[in-house]
Design a protein around this motif. Sequence first.
Motif, PDB file in Angstrom:
ATOM      1  N   TYR A   1      12.057 -10.456   7.769  1.00 56.25           N
ATOM      2  CA  TYR A   1      10.934  -9.608   8.167  1.00 56.25           C
ATOM      3  C   TYR A   1      10.311 -10.199   9.426  1.00 56.25           C
ATOM      4  N   VAL A   2       9.890  -9.310  10.336  1.00 56.03           N
ATOM      5  CA  VAL A   2       9.129  -9.692  11.534  1.00 56.03           C
ATOM      6  C   VAL A   2       8.052  -8.648  11.750  1.00 56.03           C
ATOM      7  N   ASN A   3       6.896  -9.083  12.280  1.00 56.31           N
ATOM      8  CA  ASN A   3       5.831  -8.130  12.581  1.00 56.31           C
ATOM      9  C   ASN A   3       5.847  -7.779  14.061  1.00 56.31           C
ATOM     10  N   ARG A   4       4.925  -6.938  14.451  1.00 52.68           N
ATOM     11  CA  ARG A   4       4.904  -6.426  15.822  1.00 52.68           C
ATOM     12  C   ARG A   4       4.617  -7.544  16.815  1.00 52.68           C
ATOM     13  N   ALA A   5       3.686  -8.466  16.469  1.00 50.08           N
ATOM     14  CA  ALA A   5       3.337  -9.532  17.405  1.00 50.08           C
ATOM     15  C   ALA A   5       4.525 -10.449  17.679  1.00 50.08           C
ATOM     16  N   PHE A   6       5.325 -10.744  16.662  1.00 46.28           N
ATOM     17  CA  PHE A   6       6.493 -11.600  16.888  1.00 46.28           C
ATOM     18  C   PHE A   6       7.504 -10.912  17.796  1.00 46.28           C
ATOM     19  N   CYS A   7       7.698  -9.601  17.623  1.00 44.42           N
ATOM     20  CA  CYS A   7       8.604  -8.864  18.502  1.00 44.42           C
ATOM     21  C   CYS A   7       8.101  -8.901  19.935  1.00 44.42           C
ATOM     22  N   GLU A   8       6.779  -8.783  20.149  1.00 48.55           N
ATOM     23  CA  GLU A   8       6.237  -8.853  21.500  1.00 48.55           C
ATOM     24  C   GLU A   8       6.403 -10.239  22.098  1.00 48.55           C
TER      25      GLU A   8
ATOM     26  N   ASN B   1       0.123  -5.851  11.752  1.00 54.06           N
ATOM     27  CA  ASN B   1       0.361  -5.144  13.005  1.00 54.06           C
ATOM     28  C   ASN B   1      -0.742  -5.377  14.026  1.00 54.06           C
ATOM     29  N   SER B   2      -1.939  -5.751  13.557  1.00 53.34           N
ATOM     30  CA  SER B   2      -3.058  -5.928  14.489  1.00 53.34           C
ATOM     31  C   SER B   2      -3.258  -7.373  14.925  1.00 53.34           C
ATOM     32  N   THR B   3      -2.737  -8.332  14.176  1.00 50.81           N
ATOM     33  CA  THR B   3      -2.977  -9.730  14.518  1.00 50.81           C
ATOM     34  C   THR B   3      -2.106 -10.153  15.692  1.00 50.81           C
ATOM     35  N   PRO B   4      -2.602 -11.032  16.586  1.00 46.02           N
ATOM     36  CA  PRO B   4      -1.770 -11.545  17.688  1.00 46.02           C
ATOM     37  C   PRO B   4      -0.845 -12.670  17.249  1.00 46.02           C
ATOM     38  N   VAL B   5      -0.927 -13.060  15.966  1.00 45.30           N
ATOM     39  CA  VAL B   5      -0.083 -14.132  15.447  1.00 45.30           C
ATOM     40  C   VAL B   5       1.264 -13.539  15.048  1.00 45.30           C
ATOM     41  N   GLY B   6       2.338 -14.154  15.522  1.00 42.20           N
ATOM     42  CA  GLY B   6       3.670 -13.699  15.150  1.00 42.20           C
ATOM     43  C   GLY B   6       4.050 -14.167  13.758  1.00 42.20           C
ATOM     44  N   ILE B   7       4.540 -13.247  12.928  1.00 43.01           N
ATOM     45  CA  ILE B   7       4.893 -13.554  11.543  1.00 43.01           C
ATOM     46  C   ILE B   7       6.336 -13.142  11.297  1.00 43.01           C
ATOM     47  N   ARG B   8       7.064 -14.068  10.661  1.00 44.32           N
ATOM     48  CA  ARG B   8       8.441 -13.733  10.246  1.00 44.32           C
ATOM     49  C   ARG B   8       8.681 -14.375   8.890  1.00 44.32           C
ATOM     50  N   ALA B   9       9.606 -13.763   8.118  1.00 40.43           N
ATOM     51  CA  ALA B   9       9.957 -14.255   6.787  1.00 40.43           C
ATOM     52  C   ALA B   9      11.427 -14.620   6.761  1.00 40.43           C
ATOM     53  N   HIS B  10      11.750 -15.686   5.958  1.00 36.99           N
ATOM     54  CA  HIS B  10      13.131 -16.159   5.801  1.00 36.99           C
ATOM     55  C   HIS B  10      13.470 -16.169   4.327  1.00 36.99           C
ATOM     56  N   ASP B  11      14.725 -15.921   4.026  1.00 34.08           N
ATOM     57  CA  ASP B  11      15.172 -16.076   2.647  1.00 34.08           C
ATOM     58  C   ASP B  11      15.617 -17.514   2.433  1.00 34.08           C
ATOM     59  N   MET B  12      16.218 -17.785   1.304  1.00 30.01           N
ATOM     60  CA  MET B  12      16.603 -19.155   0.998  1.00 30.01           C
ATOM     61  C   MET B  12      17.753 -19.646   1.881  1.00 30.01           C
ATOM     62  N   ASP B  13      18.476 -18.732   2.540  1.00 33.97           N
ATOM     63  CA  ASP B  13      19.536 -19.111   3.482  1.00 33.97           C
ATOM     64  C   ASP B  13      19.018 -19.197   4.909  1.00 33.97           C
ATOM     65  N   LYS B  14      17.685 -19.179   5.070  1.00 35.80           N
ATOM     66  CA  LYS B  14      17.007 -19.287   6.377  1.00 35.80           C
ATOM     67  C   LYS B  14      17.267 -18.068   7.245  1.00 35.80           C
ATOM     68  N   ARG B  15      17.724 -16.986   6.667  1.00 35.76           N
ATOM     69  CA  ARG B  15      17.977 -15.744   7.399  1.00 35.76           C
ATOM     70  C   ARG B  15      16.652 -14.994   7.539  1.00 35.76           C
TER      71      ARG B  15
END
Length: 838
Positions: free
Chosen positions: A347-354, A330-344
């Motif tokens: 998960y997304v963090n606050r920086a990615f939403c911004e 939540n504090s990092t300016p780096v956007g983070i997202r997670a994908h499953d094996m179907d590339k869906r």
Amino acid sequence: MKFTALISILFSPFKWLRKIRGFRLVYTPLIAIVLFTVVMGIILGTLHLQEKNQQEAALFRELSFAKQRIQLRFANNLEAFTSINRELAATEDQVKLNKIAFEQAQALALSNHEIIKIISLNQNLQNQWMAPQGSKNSNWIGNTQNSQASTSALNSTVELSKITGRAAFSKFMSLDIPSQDPLAKESSIVFWQVVPNIVGGEAIGYLAVLYSTQGVLDIIPSDLKAHYRFTLLADDERILSISSDRGTPKRSFSNQTSLDIGVLSPNLTLRIDTYPPPTNLTFRMLIGVLLGLSAFVIWSLWSVLKQMQVRQEAEASLRKETSFRNAMENSTPVGIRAHDMDKRITYVNRAFCEMTGWNPEKLIGLKPPFPFWPDARREELSEKMNRALNSEVVSKKGIEGAILRRNGTLIETRTFIAPLINEKGKQTGWVTSLIDISEPKKIREELAASQDRFTTVLEGLDAAVSVVDLETNELLFANRFYRENFGNDSKGHFKLAGDINTIKTLHDIAEDMHESAPSIPASFLYQESESEEIQLSEDGNHWYEVRRRVIPWVDGELAQLQIATDITIRKEAEELARQQEERMQFTSRLTTMGEMASSLAHELNQPLSAISNYCMGVAKRLDGNIDPNLNKEVLPALEKASEQAHRAGTIIQRIRGFVKRSEPQRKTSSIADIINDAVGLVEIEANRHRLSIESNIAANLREVSLDPVLILQVLVNLLKNGLDSMREAYPLSSRWSAPPVKISADLDTNIFPAMLRIRVTDSGGGIAESVIERMFEPFFSTKTDGMGMGLNICRSIIESHHGRLWASNIMDSEHTKLVGCTFTILLPIESSDSIGNA
């Protein structure tokens, strides 16, 4: 909601039960350990305290008993001394009473070990008698070296007794008694007791008793001293006597008490120490078993507790890690997202939403192509993502992409992708992180364009440009010319730097400026040094014109800029011009020498011809006109003189013809005769210098077509050079043992066709390598009076016969020292005409 609250209320007791159970599982072993440890400690402490109290009580009883024995002994002695004084104070039958008093004192001194002697003094302190008599009864006052201290202490004690009218004691004295004296040990520390004899209120005499501190301890029974150690101490804790030298343990029990042996007695302290008690095996075995069981129980309970602690620590670490990960995401300016094996997206963090402007609810569950990708680049970004997800190697550089925010703003991004592995080692998806590189990319593009322009200029220079950090000696920049000629390190820079002291000075200045104020004086910076020409022989003898300047680098540290221009071509042109000038000088000198040789040949031919004619005329006139014996001596000498004059003229003619570049006058000659003639000419000079010449000519050498006069001149020159080398190597006093100069002739069959080989070998000091390289050059000589033409003419003569002449040094067996030199001549056996026809 109401149903959920009701379920929560119903199951709340079970939560409390789980908490209580967890508390019991965790803290029950700990409480058991604490209780068991406390009980065992109380039991052991009670036993130890009980034993300690018993020992201290027994120690106090024995100390009190010893004190009473000593006090009782001193009280009895005082009573006995008072009785003796009464006998001495009686008026009737004085002699008999004095004898009785002496006998009482004698018996008292012999029966009590603490008493060394008893002295009866009258009113004037005169010695009346002393007990006991015999070997033990030495005259301690008058006959020992301690008499002064003893007498002074006795007088002080008598004075104190006289004033108080009571028995008084002196201070303790340490006597220096000879070691062979039987009383040395008991009498080393003593003190006086003076008992006044009072009659009618006045002292008519005194009874002085000398006590030994060691004897005082003898009052204590022996069986008591066998179990305890007793020590007498003074006021200053000085040890006066000790019952035994046997040591006591560090944790022994000790007690002490003050000895009141009289009203005016010294302050004596009696201390008692315990010896180690006998080992109580049963008690120690009980303690050992108890401690062993305690240790086993504690270890068992501790193992259970550690297992529970490990589990709790793992749970706490997991909770802490989860909290830390959430806070970090939540504090990092780096956007983070997670994908499953179907590339869906899962998960997304606050920086990615911004970054996207979308909320998590709308982002989770999306599959590529994503709506936050620009429409024009969706295919490109999809292909990049598929390639990165399907690649087995994780890219450390990432992939560049773009995000179109919900408000229409476009940002450039760099995406890093890594596989998501679960606890079983199986991949469950991917994790991607994005950073905004819009502004850095713009700045980097501008810097790259500027850097390209600057680098293009420097790379095109035909000079080596290098920048080196003055503190770390690290190469900060180098252009193409520098890299091609000196590599990618700073060694080439310091090769061109010149003086090592200047480099050290610059290093010191850089260190001083780094440690002092950060500002650098402008007078020091941008101060260009004068150009300097540096020669580097390691890379083909190149010359460089070097200019240097100290500059501040981009990080603020001092650096040295150096520009080195290759001036090798200019230097080679200058060297070539110098060599051409030297060749012109050599040519002029050779021309002059040729003209001088022609003039000398013309001038010397006439006197030599006259000498030859005169000698021959004298020989003809003397032939048959003188004594036959004298004729045999004179005529051969005249004929030889005429022959030598004719040969000298022939030599001059040959040299004149050689200077004029005419061919040698060849004729078939025996090389043995030429060598013998050369040895005969030089042998006179060799004998004059106490040296010798040895010739070794191979048998059956065929005659050779050559100019004998010129070859003879070459051999004479080489033999003279060998003699000169021997003269320098061997002093005059040791030349009788010097080896001879050797000249040999044979066939060299190692080459085809075979050639005549002549070698002249000396055992001098050899020739330096630098001299061998130039010794055949014209006008080069190592002799102060030499012209430098001898060896040059010799080589020219040999080469005119289509032969070779060279020199080589001779080393000793260990190849560490020069021991001589050999000149080798190779001449063709057949004439030049036959060689040419062949």
